[in-house]
Design an enzyme around this catalytic site. Structure first.
Site, short mmCIF file in Angstrom:
data_model
loop_
_atom_site.label_atom_id
_atom_site.label_comp_id
_atom_site.label_asym_id
_atom_site.label_seq_id
_atom_site.Cartn_x
_atom_site.Cartn_y
_atom_site.Cartn_z
N THR A 111 -8.39 6.80 -2.70
CA THR A 111 -9.74 6.33 -3.02
C THR A 111 -10.74 7.47 -2.79
OG1 THR A 111 -9.92 5.43 -0.78
CG2 THR A 111 -9.37 3.89 -2.55
N LYS B 87 -8.86 13.95 4.00
CA LYS B 87 -8.00 12.75 4.01
C LYS B 87 -7.13 12.87 5.24
CE LYS B 87 -6.45 14.02 -0.16
NZ LYS B 87 -6.51 12.75 -0.88
N ARG B 88 -6.38 11.81 5.60
CA ARG B 88 -5.47 11.95 6.72
C ARG B 88 -4.52 13.12 6.49
NH1 ARG B 88 -5.56 7.91 10.82
NH2 ARG B 88 -3.84 9.14 11.63
N HIS C 116 0.79 -1.23 0.00
CA HIS C 116 0.00 0.00 0.00
C HIS C 116 0.81 1.28 0.00
CE1 HIS C 116 -4.17 -1.42 0.45
NE2 HIS C 116 -3.60 -2.49 0.98
C1 LIG Z 1 -12.09 7.35 1.46
C2 LIG Z 1 -11.63 7.67 2.82
C3 LIG Z 1 -10.27 7.83 3.08
C4 LIG Z 1 -9.20 7.74 2.01
O1 LIG Z 1 -9.02 9.03 1.45
P1 LIG Z 1 -7.75 9.38 0.53
O2 LIG Z 1 -8.09 10.73 0.00
O3 LIG Z 1 -7.69 8.35 -0.54
O4 LIG Z 1 -6.56 9.39 1.41
C5 LIG Z 1 -9.87 8.13 4.37
N1 LIG Z 1 -10.77 8.26 5.36
C6 LIG Z 1 -12.10 8.14 5.14
C7 LIG Z 1 -13.05 8.32 6.28
C8 LIG Z 1 -12.57 7.83 3.88
O5 LIG Z 1 -13.89 7.68 3.68
#
Ligand SMILES: *Cc1c(COP(=O)(O)O)cnc(C)c1O
Length: 831
Positions: free
Chosen positions: A671, A563-564, A372
């Site tokens: 994602t 996102k994080r 990942h």
């Molecule tokens: C989809 C999702 C992520 C992933 O987000 P990225 O932008 O791909 O890092 C992280 N946290 C939550 C709660 C999500 O729904």
């Protein structure tokens, strides 16, 4: 058997449930009174949610049983998705949707005078994951159930999930997430399938009854693993798969010595220690923690799950493992459960007495690994001394695997000692380490990345030596998201419009959304599309008003990055752009202005100082911008607290612009980018992860591209000159000046010196200054495009229409065709 086999009535012969509103009402009433013991003056609204949830769960139960029966009857190959994280979010709405009971539920609740949305929101998120990796696991099990694939998820039932994020004085504060407070309607405990997991002790050799030299693991301290099963319903197909989560518990063997000596508390203390294993999720995203408890969690999951699979196998096949590899496959979600490779070897050799060669053949035909990340700090390594103390017999086995592997390397590249050192599962040095990714590659028949670029970079860089040895192991599986949760459930306005336009086939065949493309030229359709987006924006604006006390105008462009919080994801670059817009407003450069509402959200790992500083900066900038009367409706900025799955269900349908701005080569896939695209947002993004594939699908005209490529990022190292870039760029110079003169830290001068220093550092790995100019230019293109309503709406429709590739249904079909090779089960009909 004490039960009478001449029963006149079969205990499983249960009357059918009525699927209409009247039937649901009966269920809700019955559970409220009889299951939950509520009365007229109930003090908590939670029980009404629970009564509804039990009622919906009733409708899953028979299908769950039938899926298990069909699976046993078919006796085909099965796969197991092993993951330390399952970021499930809420289950109720998803179950209602997949059962096809949405209208009936709305009707029933209406008749009972209960508010549907309010009941849905009573459910706590199952936040058993950090971010993308955990949410991916949740989307995967949803798609497997919808595709009738016999896949079981295995994870840990953490007592405390991902922490709850509060913002105090602009800073992140973490609070424990005791999500099981009110119980969990969706879990069924199965104590009869409890497993024993060993720790500590030592390994010893002995001669068995046939005179063979064997090894065993002795004097262990054992922990019980108790399974809690969660139903995973497919979409309107009568399939219900299982997510099995393990809870740790003490064995009930007391220390009799202490007990008899009157030390009852001491003898019970061991219980506490055992239960720590499943107490809390580690809140680090994309970085290793190195703590013993984390390794205990990993082995706990691996051992309990593999023993569970072997239990089922031996119940039907005895000790004959000749068909095991044809019938079973384990998918390892990152290196976290990789000790499974050694655990399967241990059980086959020590317990079931297979030869090492037979066991290795089975292991390497059943294990598959998904990588990942390319970030070196995330590659898990465990100090050998720590590993050996906790899991001595497993360490023996890893040494055995390594010796055999290095012999192969030496045969292939005679005399290449450096290559042997590079590829060894055991890293030499002051502190010897077990390299978990290498154990995974050596022990698995498949190694996949999660987007094309990521898979390419893996074999060119990090895993090059291994690719040269086994090119056939390496493959790509581009991630996806489930359109059931991320469109059909969370975006009801657009779902209705799409269903009315092209039918509802897209819910199980996302490529059908392509049929929307011609409607981009239909003015009436565009107006309806606009109205849906606006309705979603009004809903988000209300949530922002309630949580942040900031007013978002639904006519402004909603520009969103959730996102994080991580330096590589470059929330900092976003903030620099915000400051630039603020600066433009202050200097009166506002001709043809596009009003924007910018929302940034995400959790920082509690120990990640820089990420926490970035949160503080966002909050301080938001505070200045939102309170400046010169700014008004031109610009609003919020930091949205406690970003989680249920928040994303409101956020992504309302987005106009999706920020996917990581340094190229650093985001494995992403994602969040897919959820936004599916919901009709346009992406502003770098050529990173799945952004590349998103742009390929939707076309360059419908995507705002900027920034260095991964290759350019690589070649700039060593001669990167951020100070030169800043000096040469008037806009960036002004932004840095505002930051450095303390404009956003009036009462705490120097507060952001660390951040400014990082941007100005020639070794900044994330190259924030390098991409500033092209980012601002792309943002200007997005702003202008937004003002041309017809053209923007077309682009929005195209984004949804061409998001078909990014369904986890496609991802799971790819895994199944190329890795698992399962035959879909034919579910027995519900009747
Ligand atoms: C989809 C999702 C992520 C992933 O987000 P990225 O932008 O791909 O890092 C992280 N946290 C939550 C709660 C999500 O729904």
């Amino acid at each position: 058997m004490s039960d009478n086999s001449h029963a006149r009535i079969d205990i499983m012969d249960v009357p059918q449930l009525d699927r209409d509103a009247a039937g649901l009402i009966k269920g809700i009433q019955r559970h409220y009174l009889r299951t939950l013991g509520q009365h007229t003056s109930s003090r908590s609204n939670h029980y009404k949610y629970q009564a509804l949830a039990y009622t919906i769960r009733d409708h899953l139960m028979e299908n769950w049983k039938n899926t298990k029966d069909a699976c046993s009857k078919q006796d085909g190959k099965r796969a197991y998705y092993l993951s330390l994280e399952f970021l499930m979010g809420r289950a109720l709405g998803n179950a209602i949707l997949n059962l096809g009971l949405d209208d009936e539920t709305a009707d029933a609740l209406h008749q009972l005078g209960l508010n549907y949305e309010e009941k849905i929101e009573m459910e706590r998120d199952a936040g058993l994951g950090n971010g993308g990796l955990g949410r991916l696991a949740a989307c995967f099990v949803d798609s497997c159930a919808t595709l009738n694939l016999p896949v079981t998820g295995y994870g840990i039932r953490y007592e405390y999930g991902m922490f709850r994020q509060l913002i105090q004085n602009g800073y992140q504060v973490e609070e424990p997430d005791h999500w099981l407070n009110y119980g969990n309607v969706w879990e069924i405990t199965r104590p009869e399938y409890t497993q024993r997991v060993h720790f500590g002790g030592h390994s010893e050799c002995y001669t068995d009854d046939k005179g063979m030299m064997r090894c065993r693991w002795a004097d262990t301290q054992d922990v019980l693993a108790i399974p809690y099963d969660i139903p995973i319903p497919g979409f309107e197909n009568n399939t219900v798969n299982t997510l099995r989560l393990w809870k740790a518990a003490a064995t009930d063997e007391f220390d009799l010595g202490e007990f008899n000596a009157g030390s009852y508390p001491e003898s019970v203390a061991a219980k506490n220690n055992a239960e720590h294993i499943s107490m809390v999720l580690y809140p680090n995203d994309a970085s290793e923690s190195g703590k013993v408890l984390r390794l205990r969690q990993q082995y706990f999951l691996a051992s309990a799950s593999i023993k569970d699979v072997l239990r089922q196998w031996t119940e039907t096949h005895g000790n004959d493992f000749s068909q095991f590899a044809e019938k079973n496959c384990f998918q390892l979600n990152d290196t976290h459960p990789t000790v499974s490779v050694a655990e399967l070897m241990r059980l086959l050799v020590d317990q079931y007495r297979l030869s090492w060669e037979e066991a290795w053949d089975i292991t390497t035909k059943t294990m598959a690994y998904t990588n990942h990340t390319l970030l070196p700090e995330a590659l898990e390594r465990w100090p050998v001394h720590l590993f050996g103390r906790l899991l001595p017999r497993l360490l023996d086995i890893i040494y055995g695997i390594n010796a055999q592997f290095l012999t192969k390397v030496a045969e292939k590249w005679p005399g290449d000692v450096d290559r042997q050192r590079r590829m060894s599962i055991i890293e030499e040095g002051d502190v010897k380490q077990v390299r978990m990714a290498y154990l995974a590659i050596v022990g698995c028949f498949s190694v996949n990345g999660v987007a094309q670029l990521h898979s390419d970079l893996l074999v060119e860089g990090l895993f090059k030596d291994f690719y040269e040895m086994w090119p056939e192991k390496f493959n790509n599986k581009t991630n996806g998201v489930t359109q059931r949760r991320w469109m059909a459930w969370c975006n009801k306005p657009m779902t209705r419009l799409i269903n009315d336009t092209i039918g509802s086939g897209w819910i199980t065949d996302l490529q059908q959304l392509r049929q929307l493309a011609p409607y981009a030229d239909d003015d009436a359709f565009r107006q309806k599309w606009d109205a849906c987006k606006r309705e979603n924006k009004v809903r988000l604006a209300k949530l922002v008003q309630d949580t942040c006390n900031v007013e978002f105008n639904p006519d402004a462009m909603f520009d969103i990055q959730v996102k994080r919080i991580h330096e590589y994801k470059r929330q900092l670059l976003n903030v620099l752009h915000v400051i630039h817009l603020y600066d433009r407003i202050k200097r009166g450069d506002t001709a043809n202005w596009t009003p924007r509402c910018i929302l940034i959200g995400g959790k920082a790992a509690p120990g990640y100082y820089m990420a926490k500083q970035i949160i503080k900066l966002i909050n301080n900038v938001a505070d200045v911008v939102n309170h400046d009367p010169d700014v008004g409706d031109k610009l609003k900025v919020v930091f949205f607290p406690n970003y989680r799955v249920s928040a994303m269900e409101v956020i992504c349908p309302a987005a106009d612009l999706s920020e996917q701005i990581s340094t190229a080569g650093k985001e494995a896939s992403g994602t969040g980018n897919m959820k936004f695209m599916m919901n009709g947002a346009l992406t502003i993004g770098t050529l990173d992860g799945a952004n590349i594939e998103i742009r390929e699908e939707v076309g360059d005209d419908n995507f705002f591209l900027f920034g260095l490529t991964a290759a350019e990022v690589d070649s700039i190292r060593g001669h990167y000159d951020p100070n030169g870039i800043i000096a040469a760029d008037e806009d960036l110079r002004r932004v840095m000046n505002l930051l450095e003169c303390g404009h956003f830290s009036q009462f705490e001068p120097g507060l952001f010196a660390g951040i400014c220093g990082a941007i100005r550092n020639g070794n900044d790995p994330w190259l924030v200054a390098a991409d500033f100019r092209s980012y601002v230019d792309a943002q200007q293109r997005a702003a202008s495009a937004y003002m041309d309503r017809t053209s923007w709406l077309k682009k929005s429709i195209y984004n949804t229409a061409f998001s078909g590739k990014f369904s986890t249904d496609r991802t799971m079909e790819d895994y199944n065709r190329e890795i698992w090779k399962l035959t879909p089960i034919t579910p027995l009909s519900a009747a």
